[in-house]
Design an enzyme around this catalytic site. Structure first.
Site, PDB file in Angstrom:
ATOM      1  N   ASP A 170       0.866  -1.189   0.000  1.00  0.00           N
ATOM      2  CA  ASP A 170       0.000   0.000   0.000  1.00  0.00           C
ATOM      3  C   ASP A 170       0.894   1.228   0.000  1.00  0.00           C
ATOM      4  OD1 ASP A 170      -1.920   2.074   0.549  1.00  0.00           O
ATOM      5  OD2 ASP A 170      -3.235   0.549   1.422  1.00  0.00           O
ATOM      6  N   ASP A 171       0.530   2.236  -0.799  1.00  0.00           N
ATOM      7  CA  ASP A 171       1.350   3.451  -0.844  1.00  0.00           C
ATOM      8  C   ASP A 171       1.034   4.411   0.290  1.00  0.00           C
ATOM      9  OD1 ASP A 171      -1.185   3.834  -2.191  1.00  0.00           O
ATOM     10  OD2 ASP A 171      -0.458   5.821  -2.733  1.00  0.00           O
ATOM     11  N   ASP A 231      -3.109  -3.416  -2.366  1.00  0.00           N
ATOM     12  CA  ASP A 231      -4.056  -2.319  -2.558  1.00  0.00           C
ATOM     13  C   ASP A 231      -4.240  -2.050  -4.050  1.00  0.00           C
ATOM     14  OD1 ASP A 231      -5.733  -0.250  -1.468  1.00  0.00           O
ATOM     15  OD2 ASP A 231      -4.276   1.177  -2.258  1.00  0.00           O
ATOM     16  N   MET A 265      -5.494   0.935  -5.537  1.00  0.00           N
ATOM     17  CA  MET A 265      -5.166   2.296  -5.959  1.00  0.00           C
ATOM     18  C   MET A 265      -3.766   2.670  -5.480  1.00  0.00           C
ATOM     19  SD  MET A 265      -7.771   3.009  -7.679  1.00  0.00           S
ATOM     20  CE  MET A 265      -7.386   4.728  -8.013  1.00  0.00           C
ATOM     21  N   ASP A 305      15.913 -65.239 -17.172  1.00  0.00           N
ATOM     22  CA  ASP A 305      16.705 -64.570 -18.197  1.00  0.00           C
ATOM     23  C   ASP A 305      16.327 -65.127 -19.566  1.00  0.00           C
ATOM     24  OD1 ASP A 305      19.456 -62.888 -18.595  1.00  0.00           O
ATOM     25  OD2 ASP A 305      19.378 -64.581 -19.982  1.00  0.00           O
ATOM     26  N   ILE A 306      16.075 -64.239 -20.539  1.00  0.00           N
ATOM     27  CA  ILE A 306      15.715 -64.674 -21.887  1.00  0.00           C
ATOM     28  C   ILE A 306      16.958 -65.262 -22.568  1.00  0.00           C
ATOM     29  CG2 ILE A 306      14.809 -63.955 -24.131  1.00  0.00           C
ATOM     30  CD1 ILE A 306      13.405 -61.638 -22.689  1.00  0.00           C
ATOM     31  N   ASN A 357      18.310 -59.040 -30.943  1.00  0.00           N
ATOM     32  CA  ASN A 357      18.672 -57.672 -31.303  1.00  0.00           C
ATOM     33  C   ASN A 357      19.546 -57.621 -32.551  1.00  0.00           C
ATOM     34  OD1 ASN A 357      17.288 -56.281 -29.263  1.00  0.00           O
ATOM     35  ND2 ASN A 357      18.959 -56.544 -27.794  1.00  0.00           N
ATOM     36  N   GLU A 416      17.398 -58.054 -20.101  1.00  0.00           N
ATOM     37  CA  GLU A 416      16.473 -59.165 -20.343  1.00  0.00           C
ATOM     38  C   GLU A 416      16.294 -60.038 -19.103  1.00  0.00           C
ATOM     39  OE1 GLU A 416      20.553 -60.593 -21.862  1.00  0.00           O
ATOM     40  OE2 GLU A 416      19.432 -58.733 -21.616  1.00  0.00           O
TER      41      GLU A 416
END
Length: 454
Positions: free
Chosen positions: A9-10, A53, A55, A327-328, A335, A370
């Site tokens: 506020d001023d 404020d 104003m 495990d695969i 891949n 994997e």
């Protein structure tokens, strides 16, 4: 609760008066006499609430609020705009630039502390969730940002036993929201309140105790975070304070100004939706933090936490715990011959078969690459071997289909099993035993199950 409040506020006497009132209630007060200075202090001090404020010379309150809400560093700070009593157009303009609430001069102490307390509580919750969200961003499990919420088109439950007042509230709110009436507060129990985003309760109802109802709503798990707006008579300042103590988020005095009612409902709905979105984001980030993104199974971090807890229970005389590592076989060939996309398809399908071959209490995780781990609580060696063999057969019996052409690929897996039924067996030792069993299975020809009991 204590909080940091930035008063802007001023007019020096206005600042000192608000500062004295807030400090008397143990708030920490930061003061500013211009919009530019307020923006700088908001960035530096991160206040919990800003009383601004309207104003002021130079940068007025509207422009100051707009800049605060456009800056990502300060947009989360609630702003209460202080307006003259008869300037209703200021409220509309303030909403347009992002104000969270309003106070009219001369400022009523009860209303002042109610607004500050409500907004400070909101910011405390939001700050905690924002910190968790920021941690999720650093971990890379949260992306993007939340959109700004307008606070419109929400389901609002009106609890008012005066039919005329209830009808007027409903007509006013229908401009922006989806209100519904509940004149009998006893009917609240069986309702699905999760579909309601705001409750408006008359604190002066004759057929029910509005504050008792508010306390009941706040005490229920399903409605604990549901915002509540209380309607009080102008002479009921003590009741308004009591309403805040039992968990009401905000209150409004009769006679009700339509614009103020709409503004306060929008504010409460925006806060709820913002907190809900933050909670959802944090919950999602927690889920992502313990989930493998390729397979949807739990990741190694989560597996370690759960296995350690089960082993601790087993060491205190609890039931045995078994683990398997699968495990695969010859995954590198997949891949090399078909590409990494095909390899990802194999891993996803393997994970799906893995998850479908275990009991609900078992925990399937991707260990890395994997390799997969399954934790089997309350499982002895014989049962663990049977489960592992069932997995091995499900992988071998049906071909995997990869690529756009859906080429069939035969896949097998090797499995190592270990059982913990000794107080001396710890997490690392158990996994090492399972890994050694897996190595034996691989070395002896693959596509088989090998077990090591503790």
């Amino acid at each position: 609760m204590s909080a940091r409040v930035l008063v802007v506020d001023d007019v020096e006497p206005n600042v000192r008066l608000l500062e004295a009132k807030l400090q008397h209630e143990y708030y920490t007060v930061i003061t500013s006499n211009s919009g530019e200075d307020a923006i700088a202090k908001a960035n530096r001090d991160n206040p919990d609430v800003i009383l601004l404020d309207v104003m002021m010379p130079g940068l007025d309150g509207f422009e100051t609020c707009r800049r605060l809400k456009e800056d990502p560093a300060t947009r989360h700070i609630p702003v209460v705009m202080v307006t003259a009593l008869d300037q209703r157009e200021d409220r509309v303009k303030g909403l347009a630039v992002g104000a969270d609430d309003f106070l009219s001069k001369p400022i009523d102490d009860v209303t002042l502390f109610a607004r500050v307390k409500s907004l400070a509580r909101f910011k405390a919750v939001a700050d905690e969730l924002r910190l968790r969200e920021a941690a999720g961003r650093r971990m890379g499990v949260i992306e993007g940002g939340s959109s700004r919420e307008l606070g419109l088109n929400a389901r609002i439950l009106i609890v008012e036993d005066d039919p005329r007042r209830a009808a007027r509230l409903k007509r006013t709110l229908e401009v922006e929201q989806r209100p519904m009436l509940m004149q009998d507060s006893n009917a609240l129990g069986p309702m699905g309140q999760s579909t309601v985003e705001l409750m408006i309760i008359s604190a002066s109802g004759t057929s029910f105790d509005g504050l008792r109802l508010a306390a009941h709503v706040r005490g229920q798990e399903s409605t604990r975070s549901l915002p509540i707006l209380a309607i009080c008579e102008p002479e009921e300042k003590i009741k308004a304070l009591r309403a805040l103590e039992v968990g009401v988020n905000d209150f409004i005095y009769r006679p009700i100004d339509d614009d103020e009612l709409l503004a306060r409902t929008r504010t409460l709905i925006k806060r709820k939706r913002h907190i809900d979105q933050l909670r959802l984001t944090v919950d999602s980030s927690m889920e992502l933090a313990v989930t493998d993104q390729l397979t949807g199974l739990h990741n190694r971090r989560y597996m370690e936490t759960q296995l350690k807890a089960l082993l601790a229970r087993s060491s205190r005389g609890g039931p045995p715990v078994s683990v398997l590592i699968a495990d695969i076989d010859h995954f590198k060939r997949v891949n090399d011959l078909f590409g990494h996309d095909a390899g990802d398809n194999v891993i996803r399908e393997f994970a799906a078969r893995l998850a479908s071959n275990f009991r609900p209490r078992d925990l399937a995780c991707r260990f890395g690459g994997e390799e997969f781990v399954v934790i089997m609580p309350e499982t002895n060696a014989n049962d663990a071997n049977m489960i592992a063999e069932r997995l091995r057969q499900s992988i071998e019996e049906a071909a995997f289909f990869i690529g756009a052409s859906r080429d069939a690929l035969d896949v097998t897996c090797s499995v190592g099993v270990a059982v913990a039924n000794s107080a001396e067996l710890d997490y690392e030792t158990l996994l090492k035993r399972a890994d050694e069993a897996l190595y034996v299975a691989k070395r002896s020809g693959r596509n088989k199950v090998v077990s090591q009991a503790a």
